[in-house]
Enzyme design. Structure first.
Site, PDB file in Angstrom:
ATOM      1  N   HIS A  75       0.818  -1.211   0.000  1.00  0.00           N
ATOM      2  CA  HIS A  75       0.000   0.000   0.000  1.00  0.00           C
ATOM      3  C   HIS A  75       0.853   1.263   0.000  1.00  0.00           C
ATOM      4  O   HIS A  75       0.461   2.285  -0.556  1.00  0.00           O
ATOM      5  CB  HIS A  75      -0.928  -0.008   1.211  1.00  0.00           C
ATOM      6  CG  HIS A  75      -1.994  -1.046   1.148  1.00  0.00           C
ATOM      7  ND1 HIS A  75      -3.147  -0.988   1.903  1.00  0.00           N
ATOM      8  CD2 HIS A  75      -2.101  -2.186   0.415  1.00  0.00           C
ATOM      9  CE1 HIS A  75      -3.903  -2.039   1.638  1.00  0.00           C
ATOM     10  NE2 HIS A  75      -3.281  -2.781   0.738  1.00  0.00           N
ATOM     11  N   ASP A  76       2.017   1.202   0.636  1.00  0.00           N
ATOM     12  CA  ASP A  76       2.916   2.358   0.631  1.00  0.00           C
ATOM     13  C   ASP A  76       3.509   2.573  -0.759  1.00  0.00           C
ATOM     14  O   ASP A  76       3.474   3.680  -1.295  1.00  0.00           O
ATOM     15  CB  ASP A  76       4.027   2.145   1.654  1.00  0.00           C
ATOM     16  CG  ASP A  76       4.953   3.349   1.762  1.00  0.00           C
ATOM     17  OD1 ASP A  76       4.447   4.457   2.024  1.00  0.00           O
ATOM     18  OD2 ASP A  76       6.171   3.190   1.590  1.00  0.00           O
ATOM     19  N   GLY A  94       5.878   6.770  -4.139  1.00  0.00           N
ATOM     20  CA  GLY A  94       6.242   5.356  -4.180  1.00  0.00           C
ATOM     21  C   GLY A  94       6.601   4.818  -2.808  1.00  0.00           C
ATOM     22  O   GLY A  94       5.913   5.086  -1.819  1.00  0.00           O
ATOM     23  N   ASP A  96       8.118   5.375  -0.172  1.00  0.00           N
ATOM     24  CA  ASP A  96       8.745   6.471   0.574  1.00  0.00           C
ATOM     25  C   ASP A  96       8.372   6.524   2.047  1.00  0.00           C
ATOM     26  O   ASP A  96       8.799   7.423   2.769  1.00  0.00           O
ATOM     27  CB  ASP A  96       8.403   7.809  -0.077  1.00  0.00           C
ATOM     28  CG  ASP A  96       6.893   8.075  -0.141  1.00  0.00           C
ATOM     29  OD1 ASP A  96       6.114   7.209   0.311  1.00  0.00           O
ATOM     30  OD2 ASP A  96       6.505   9.149  -0.651  1.00  0.00           O
ATOM     31  N   SER A  98       5.409   7.117   3.249  1.00  0.00           N
ATOM     32  CA  SER A  98       4.383   8.131   3.520  1.00  0.00           C
ATOM     33  C   SER A  98       3.205   7.566   4.294  1.00  0.00           C
ATOM     34  O   SER A  98       2.508   8.311   4.990  1.00  0.00           O
ATOM     35  CB  SER A  98       3.896   8.763   2.207  1.00  0.00           C
ATOM     36  OG  SER A  98       3.239   7.810   1.382  1.00  0.00           O
ATOM     37  N   HIS A 203      -0.070 -13.504  -1.034  1.00  0.00           N
ATOM     38  CA  HIS A 203      -1.304 -14.078  -0.513  1.00  0.00           C
ATOM     39  C   HIS A 203      -1.112 -15.502  -0.018  1.00  0.00           C
ATOM     40  O   HIS A 203      -2.004 -16.046   0.631  1.00  0.00           O
ATOM     41  CB  HIS A 203      -2.398 -14.020  -1.579  1.00  0.00           C
ATOM     42  CG  HIS A 203      -2.977 -12.658  -1.758  1.00  0.00           C
ATOM     43  ND1 HIS A 203      -4.149 -12.423  -2.449  1.00  0.00           N
ATOM     44  CD2 HIS A 203      -2.550 -11.448  -1.322  1.00  0.00           C
ATOM     45  CE1 HIS A 203      -4.407 -11.130  -2.441  1.00  0.00           C
ATOM     46  NE2 HIS A 203      -3.440 -10.517  -1.765  1.00  0.00           N
ATOM     47  N   SER A 204       0.024 -16.092  -0.319  1.00  0.00           N
ATOM     48  CA  SER A 204       0.340 -17.398   0.266  1.00  0.00           C
ATOM     49  C   SER A 204       0.403 -17.322   1.786  1.00  0.00           C
ATOM     50  O   SER A 204       0.192 -18.326   2.465  1.00  0.00           O
ATOM     51  CB  SER A 204       1.677 -17.900  -0.283  1.00  0.00           C
ATOM     52  OG  SER A 204       2.120 -19.038   0.415  1.00  0.00           O
ATOM     53  N   THR A 223      -2.094 -23.207   3.957  1.00  0.00           N
ATOM     54  CA  THR A 223      -0.793 -23.148   4.639  1.00  0.00           C
ATOM     55  C   THR A 223      -0.388 -21.690   4.862  1.00  0.00           C
ATOM     56  O   THR A 223       0.611 -21.228   4.304  1.00  0.00           O
ATOM     57  CB  THR A 223       0.284 -23.881   3.815  1.00  0.00           C
ATOM     58  OG1 THR A 223       0.321 -23.306   2.486  1.00  0.00           O
ATOM     59  CG2 THR A 223      -0.001 -25.366   3.714  1.00  0.00           C
ATOM     60  N   VAL A 226       3.319 -20.734   5.671  1.00  0.00           N
ATOM     61  CA  VAL A 226       4.359 -21.254   4.782  1.00  0.00           C
ATOM     62  C   VAL A 226       4.220 -20.558   3.432  1.00  0.00           C
ATOM     63  O   VAL A 226       3.120 -20.466   2.881  1.00  0.00           O
ATOM     64  CB  VAL A 226       4.249 -22.781   4.603  1.00  0.00           C
ATOM     65  CG1 VAL A 226       5.340 -23.288   3.665  1.00  0.00           C
ATOM     66  CG2 VAL A 226       4.320 -23.491   5.949  1.00  0.00           C
TER      67      VAL A 226
END
Length: 363
Positions: A75-76, A94, A96, A98, A203-204, A223, A226
């Site tokens: 998200h940053d 980007g 940074d 923020s 997302h694993s 999992t 992992v």
């Protein structure tokens, strides 16, 4: 994870796949604590490492704080839009920091709900050690992933300024977005459809907290502690089960009890622009790790010149290996896979023995 969905590109790939020694191994500088590293600017990060592992990660655990930092790092960094810049507006800084520096603004963005406590904990670490928030987010991400078996050892570059402006709103793609919206937003930030799929390897390790409160911290694969390809396999399974009393926001039916499926993941797994890359991530933990590491190296320098940063990757610990082979979960077969790549056959993946899984909430 309530998600949002996180030099030349060849140089990024080369740097991303060249595994550094460490932590503190093979360098030419001896730090005050006795660690060895490649550059004196890296010494402070050994102190940050100890602080994070002891306090933030509560004893080097792969639990909720790791999932929160994976949201934060994406998200940053994704608050970066060359299209806005070309239109004469501020396009974001980007990676940074923020999201910490201007949390009073950015935590009001809907995609950043539930991150306040984590952001404040990180702010305290950054101030205590005198490091920039942008550097800290990247470092905490690499350290956190090292606590999760199978994770690649992420590159860590230091030297980002602590000067930033608030990110423009509406730059974080979310779980309710259609594929075109996701690819357009990520394309504006410089990522190809393949790289979007690669970044979703995060997302694993993910779970959701705010999309369906009735099944708080329901994991996105079987999992969640992992780093492996199960997320890519299981997202392709037919959705047959409603894991909670009702479906939540941007939630699709899941393949077995306890697992949460995000609509954006389900759509990307089956869209003609991304399905073949998705399928190619199902059968090799090594390939998945290499691709994720390269995509993260690219994302970590959005808004920055990587040649102006210092490589301190040798401070990052290595994760424990994961030697388990990818499997189709018990009670299911390859016939339950919704094959969506017309140009390649689905890889040969073993089927686990035993009954259909029923997942507990992620820790």
């Amino acid at each position: 994870m309530k998600l949002s969905l996180l030099s030349t590109f060849a140089a990024v790939i080369i740097g991303a796949l060249a595994l550094p020694q460490g932590p503190g191994g093979g360098g030419s500088v001896t730090c005050p604590g006795g660690q060895s590293t490649s550059n004196s600017q890296c010494c402070v990060w050994f102190d940050v490492l100890d602080d994070l592992q002891t306090n933030f990660y509560q004893g080097s655990k792969c639990e909720s704080p790791v999932r929160k930092i994976l949201r934060i790092v994406f998200h940053d960094a994704i608050g970066f839009s060359p299209a806005l810049t070309a239109a004469g507006q501020f396009g974001g800084g980007g990676a940074d920091g923020s999201i910490i520096a201007h949390s009073n603004i950015e935590l009001a963005f809907p995609a950043n709900g539930g991150l306040t406590d984590t952001i404040e904990a990180l702010r305290a670490v950054g101030i205590n050690h005198g490091v920039s928030f942008g550097d800290l987010i990247q470092f905490a991400t690499a350290v956190g992933m090292s606590n999760c078996p199978g994770s690649p050892r992420l590159e860590f570059l230091t030297g980002r300024s602590n000067s930033s402006q608030p990110s423009p709103p509406s730059l974080i793609p979310g779980p309710g977005n259609i594929v075109t919206a996701i690819l357009d937003r990520m394309g504006d930030a410089g990522f190809s459809p393949d790289e979007v799929v690669d970044l979703l390897a995060a997302h694993s390790l993910a779970s959701q907290e705010g999309l369906n409160s009735a099944i708080f911290r329901s994991p996105l694969d079987s999992t969640p502690q992992v780093f492996d390809t199960q997320f890519y396999i299981e997202t392709l399974l037919k959705g047959t089960t409603q894991p909670g009393p009702s479906l939540g926001f941007a939630e699709e039916l899941s393949p077995f009890p306890g697992e949460f499926r995000m609509r954006s993941d389900a759509l990307l797994a089956r869209d003609s622009r991304t399905a073949c890359r998705w399928q190619s991530m199902t059968s090799s933990n090594e390939v998945m790790g290499q691709r994720y590491r390269a995509a993260m190296a690219k994302m970590s320098v959005l808004g920055f010149d990587r040649n102006a940063l210092t490589d301190c990757s040798d401070v990052i610990p290595s994760a424990v290996s994961n030697n388990a082979a990818p499997v189709i979960p018990g009670g299911l077969t390859v016939d339950d896979i919704e094959v969506s790549c017309p140009s390649e056959p689905f890889p040969e993946i073993a089927t686990a023995s035993g009954p259909l899984p029923s997942l507990a909430p992620a820790p």
